[in-house]
Design a protein around this motif. Structure first.
Motif, PDB file in Angstrom:
ATOM      1  N   THR A  45       0.822  -1.212   0.000  1.00 43.38           N
ATOM      2  CA  THR A  45       0.000   0.000   0.000  1.00 43.38           C
ATOM      3  C   THR A  45       0.855   1.261   0.000  1.00 43.38           C
ATOM      4  O   THR A  45       0.680   2.141  -0.842  1.00 43.38           O
ATOM      5  N   THR A  46       1.785   1.343   0.939  1.00 43.69           N
ATOM      6  CA  THR A  46       2.551   2.573   1.148  1.00 43.69           C
ATOM      7  C   THR A  46       3.295   3.057  -0.090  1.00 43.69           C
ATOM      8  O   THR A  46       3.179   4.228  -0.445  1.00 43.69           O
ATOM      9  N   TRP A  76      -0.815   6.909   5.909  1.00 46.20           N
ATOM     10  CA  TRP A  76       0.337   6.234   5.304  1.00 46.20           C
ATOM     11  C   TRP A  76       1.324   7.247   4.741  1.00 46.20           C
ATOM     12  O   TRP A  76       2.538   7.116   4.917  1.00 46.20           O
ATOM     13  N   ASP A  79       2.800   9.702   7.662  1.00 45.53           N
ATOM     14  CA  ASP A  79       3.825   9.038   8.474  1.00 45.53           C
ATOM     15  C   ASP A  79       5.190   9.134   7.801  1.00 45.53           C
ATOM     16  O   ASP A  79       6.193   9.414   8.440  1.00 45.53           O
ATOM     17  N   TYR A  80       5.222   8.901   6.511  1.00 39.82           N
ATOM     18  CA  TYR A  80       6.482   8.981   5.774  1.00 39.82           C
ATOM     19  C   TYR A  80       6.973  10.429   5.677  1.00 39.82           C
ATOM     20  O   TYR A  80       8.126  10.728   5.973  1.00 39.82           O
ATOM     21  N   ILE A  86       8.446   3.943   7.324  1.00 42.34           N
ATOM     22  CA  ILE A  86       7.634   3.088   6.466  1.00 42.34           C
ATOM     23  C   ILE A  86       7.389   1.793   7.231  1.00 42.34           C
ATOM     24  O   ILE A  86       8.315   1.249   7.836  1.00 42.34           O
ATOM     25  N   GLY A  90       5.464  -2.817   4.306  1.00 43.29           N
ATOM     26  CA  GLY A  90       5.610  -2.023   3.092  1.00 43.29           C
ATOM     27  C   GLY A  90       7.006  -2.128   2.510  1.00 43.29           C
ATOM     28  O   GLY A  90       7.184  -2.232   1.295  1.00 43.29           O
ATOM     29  N   ARG A 138       0.840  -1.688  11.086  1.00 38.55           N
ATOM     30  CA  ARG A 138      -0.506  -1.127  11.242  1.00 38.55           C
ATOM     31  C   ARG A 138      -1.465  -2.210  11.589  1.00 38.55           C
ATOM     32  O   ARG A 138      -1.456  -3.270  11.157  1.00 38.55           O
TER      33      ARG A 138
END
Length: 138
Positions: A45-46, A76, A79-80, A86, A90, A138
């Motif tokens: 996803t990320t 997502w 956060d990065y 990450i 991811g 997560r």
């Protein structure tokens, strides 16, 4: 990036209409793949959401702000961008899928210099991903 009135960074968009259109298309494709990755464990996803944010940052401030501030998808990316890292999942998926696709591409491409370039790119991207902070799952 310049600061907008809401305090969020306002990205600089490309001046070329065709480039913006292409980036918007890639951005929405990446959002779609990122959303599928939430439910499908083999798809990360990320990385897709980060790619979408990067594409939107250069093509559409409206889509960029929608994505970064989205209740479900925004965390997502934030956060990065905020340096939180990450998720390990991811990182693993991104690196594994990249190496699988690069390996397959090297098998298909007969040119030694092209293989070398692809492998060098994969090594550098792997190093970059591994050097990023890892956050809890997560």
């Amino acid at each position: 990036m310049a600061q907008g009135s809401s305090g969020n960074a306002t990205p600089r968009t490309s001046r070329h209409r065709l480039v913006r259109f292409f980036l918007i298309a890639v951005g929405w494709l990446s959002v779609g793949l990122g959303v599928i990755g939430i439910f499908l464990p083999v798809l990360p996803t990320t990385p897709f959401l980060l790619l979408a944010a990067a594409c939107f940052a250069r093509s559409s401030p409206r889509f960029y702000h929608w994505l970064v501030n989205n209740k479900r998808l925004g965390p997502w990316i934030r956060d990065y961008l905020e340096g939180n890292g990450i998720p390990l999942k991811g990182k693993v998926y991104a690196i594994a899928l990249m190496w699988i696709s690069i390996g397959f591409s090297c098998w298909l491409v007969p040119s030694a210099w092209a293989r070398g370039f692809m492998l060098l790119s994969a090594v550098l991207v792997t190093i970059y991903i591994l050097r990023q902070k890892t956050m809890s799952q997560r």
